[in-house]
Design an enzyme around this catalytic site. Structure first.
Site: not given
Length: 287
Positions: A149, A153
Site C-alpha cells: 500500500y 501511494k
C-alpha cells in the site's frame, strides 16, 4: 461569457469514506458535485444529499470513457476539479505478499488516477482546472505491514509531482494530498486477512490479527479533512503538497529533519519486532 457554476468530480464515494465527505463538502460550497460509485455500492447517501452520481470502476477503461461522455454532456465540456480518491488497501508483510492482490491495488490506487487524467485532461485544461490526488503518510514512512500500500501511494506522489510540472504551462493546478489517518471504513475489506501458514512472522500472528481488526482511535474526522482539502483545491494558488490529518505534522517534521532510519526505530518498538527477533534466534539455535 463566464461560467456561473463550477463542477467537481470525485471518484470513490462509497458510504463512510473520504470520497463521500469530499463530494458533500463541494456540494455545501455551491460547487456542482459529481460522485462515482462502484457497480455494487449503495447510492442512498448521495441521492439523499441531492448529489449527482455515476457508476465507475477506475480499473475498467470502458467505464472511464463512458463517464467522460456523461460528464461532458452534463458540464458542457468543462471540469473544474478532478479528485482521484478511489483507493483500497492491502495489509501483509512484504515477504508474504500475494502479488496478484497487489496488482489489483495498484490498478485502483495508481493506474486509476492515471486513467482518469488520461481521459479527462482536455476538459480540465479547458476549465483551467485542478487535479487533486489523494496520497498518504504511508507513502512517506515505512509503516509496518503496509509495504505494498505504501508503495502504491509513494508512486502516486511522484507521478503527481511530475504531472504538476507538466500541467503547469497548460494552466492546470495539481495538488498531492498527504493524508494522515482519517476516520473511514477503508480497513473493512482487510479485517479477514491473516498471515500465511509457515510465515516467518508467525510469532506475531496475534499482533497481526489485532492490527488488521483495529479501530483507530486517534483519527481526523473525515468531514473536517474534507473541509480543508476542498478549501485548498478551490484556491487560486494551492499548495503542491498539502499535508492534513492525524500525525502529519510530526511525520512531516521527522521526515524532513531526522535521519532516514528514524522511523525504523519507532515502528520496531510499536510493532513488537523484538519478539520476532527473539523467536528467530531460538529457531536458528534449534536448527
Amino acid at each position: 461569457m463566464p461560467r456561473v457554476r463550477k463542477f467537481a468530480l470525485v471518484t470513490g464515494c462509497g458510504q463512510g469514506g473520504i470520497g463521500e465527505a469530499l463530494v458533500k463538502e463541494y456540494n455545501r460550497r455551491g460547487v456542482h458535485a459529481i460522485a462515482t460509485l462502484l457497480p455494487f455500492e449503495e447510492s442512498e447517501h448521495l441521492a439523499e444529499a441531492g448529489i449527482t452520481w455515476y457508476r465507475l470502476d477506475v480499473t475498467d477503461e470502458n467505464t472511464v470513457i463512458e463517464l467522460k461522455r456523461e460528464i461532458q454532456s452534463l458540464t458542457g465540456g468543462f471540469l473544474d476539479v478532478l479528485v482521484n480518491c478511489a483507493g483500497i488497501c492491502y495489509t501483509m508483510t512484504a515477504i508474504d505478499t500475494n502479488v496478484n492482490s497487489v496488482k489489483r491495488m495498484f490498478d485502483v490506487n495508481l493506474f486509476g488516477p492515471m486513467r482518469m487524467v488520461h481521459h479527462f485532461h482536455d476538459i480540465i485544461i479547458k476549465a483551467s482546472g485542478t487535479i487533486v490526488n489523494i496520497g498518504s503518510i504511508g507513502g512517506i514512512v515505512p509503516y509496518m505491514y503496509g509495504s505494498s500500500y505504501n508503495a502504491s501511494k509513494a508512486a502516486l506522489h511522484h507521478w503527481s509531482n511530475t504531472l504538476r510540472l507538466e500541467m503547469s504551462p497548460l494552466d492546470v493546478k495539481v495538488i498531492t494530498v498527504i493524508s494522515g489517518e482519517v476516520g473511514t471504513n477503508i480497513l473493512k475489506n482487510d479485517t479477514h486477512r491473516a498471515l500465511p501458514e509457515g510465515s516467518y512472522y508467525s510469532p506475531l500472528a496475534s499482533e497481526f490479527k489485532a492490527h488488521v481488526q483495529r479501530v483507530p482511535s486517534k483519527t481526523t474526522d473525515r468531514f473536517d479533512y474534507a473541509s480543508n482539502v476542498v478549501a485548498q483545491s478551490l484556491r487560486a494558488s494551492p499548495k503542491a503538497w498539502f499535508w492534513y490529518g492525524s500525525a502529519t505534522t510530526i511525520i512531516r517534521f521527522f521526515d524532513t529533519f531526522a535521519w532516514r532510519t528514524f522511523f525504523d526505530f519507532v515502528f520496531y518498538r510499536e510493532f513488537n519486532l523484538g519478539k520476532l527477533r527473539a523467536a528467530n534466534v531460538t529457531r536458528l539455535k534449534q536448527a
